[in-house]
Design an enzyme around this catalytic site. Structure first.
Site, short mmCIF file in Angstrom:
data_model
loop_
_atom_site.label_atom_id
_atom_site.label_comp_id
_atom_site.label_asym_id
_atom_site.label_seq_id
_atom_site.Cartn_x
_atom_site.Cartn_y
_atom_site.Cartn_z
N LYS A 1 -9.60 2.97 -2.06
CA LYS A 1 -9.88 2.38 -0.75
C LYS A 1 -11.20 2.88 -0.18
CE LYS A 1 -7.25 1.59 3.55
NZ LYS A 1 -5.98 1.98 4.22
N CYS B 1 -5.53 -2.91 2.68
CA CYS B 1 -5.22 -2.82 4.10
C CYS B 1 -6.44 -2.90 5.02
CB CYS B 1 -4.40 -1.56 4.36
SG CYS B 1 -3.48 -1.60 5.92
N GLU C 1 0.83 -1.20 0.00
CA GLU C 1 0.00 0.00 0.00
C GLU C 1 0.87 1.25 0.00
OE1 GLU C 1 -3.58 1.88 2.78
OE2 GLU C 1 -2.16 0.45 3.64
#
Length: 261
Positions: free
Chosen positions: A112, A146, A43
């Protein structure tokens, strides 16, 4: 169907895109030498969590570091998957995962959805609001980043949509190693899919990172797991295990969504 992939467990240099790009180039060339079809980067591989300067680093998906990844994919002839900062509009920036094909084309992008407040993402970034599937030569894949790992609904949606795997770049910090290992395996087991999770190592001004990048199969078996230093982890995955697992225990068929809260 089998394919070979590499997890680029790198030490991301805080706020230093040039140094990090050099590491990505080196690792991608080595992944190609090993016969990998795909490399997964961590990430925010280009800058780490230097979010106060997001406006300096972010670019459109056709320029900046995205263009560099496209050219690198074309030169090495493998798929490149990883997240960095993108522009989503005027003064709006996303933590965006991209998938570049061996010919350099952008196959998919995913911003995200779940922003991590403990690392101030919500103060500087704009959340995405759509999941993303990508059709690769070796199977359908879901995309996540994540903190998304803590939201099983996203992964279940990918499984129901036909994904055989999910790619997850991460900057998962110490001390939550048990959470990381447990959740990566849980998402694989409950959805009977492969989960390929690449976590960084090293440190930034606020956190230390433990690596332990993982490749987990649909039975929850760990195919590969990194240590706590920089390394390129290469493995071969047999995607026929997905259908085999789903036939033996038909979890997705046995769901009773109408009976759930």
């Amino acid at each position: 169907m089998q394919f070979t992939l590499s997890l680029a467990q790198m030490d991301v240099k805080f706020g230093d895109p040039d140094a990090n790009l050099a590491t990505v180039v080196r690792m991608t060339e080595e992944a190609k030498r090993r016969g990998s079809d795909l490399i997964l980067l961590p990430e925010l591989w280009s800058t780490g969590y230097d979010l106060t300067r997001a406006a300096r680093y972010a670019s459109a998906l056709t320029s900046g570091l995205f263009a560099e990844l496209s050219a690198l994919a074309r030169r090495t002839g493998i798929h490149i998957v990883g997240s960095t900062l993108s522009t989503l509009g005027e003064n709006r920036f996303g933590n965006t995962l991209t998938v570049f094909a061996p010919n350099g084309n952008l196959l998919a992008d995913y911003s995200k959805i779940h922003l991590f407040r403990l690392m101030d993402e919500h103060l500087y970034l704009t959340a995405g609001d759509e999941p993303a599937l990508v059709d690769l030569p070796f199977g359908h894949a879901g995309l996540a980043i994540c903190y998304d790992l803590r939201f099983p609904e996203l992964f279940r949606g990918y499984a129901l949509a036909g994904a055989a795997m999910t790619f997850l770049p991460s900057e998962w910090p110490k001390p939550r190693l048990v959470h990381w290992q447990t959740l990566v395996r849980a998402r694989a087991i409950e959805n009977q899919m492969f989960v390929f999770a690449c976590n960084r190592v090293g440190s930034d001004p606020s956190n230390e990172y433990f690596g332990h990048s993982m490749a987990v199969d649909p039975w929850g078996e760990i195919l590969a797991e990194g240590g706590e230093g920089e390394e390129l982890i290469t493995l071969t995955a047999d995607l026929s295990k997905v259908q085999e697992t789903r036939r033996k225990i038909p979890i997705l068929e046995d769901r009773r969504a109408e009976s759930y809260w």
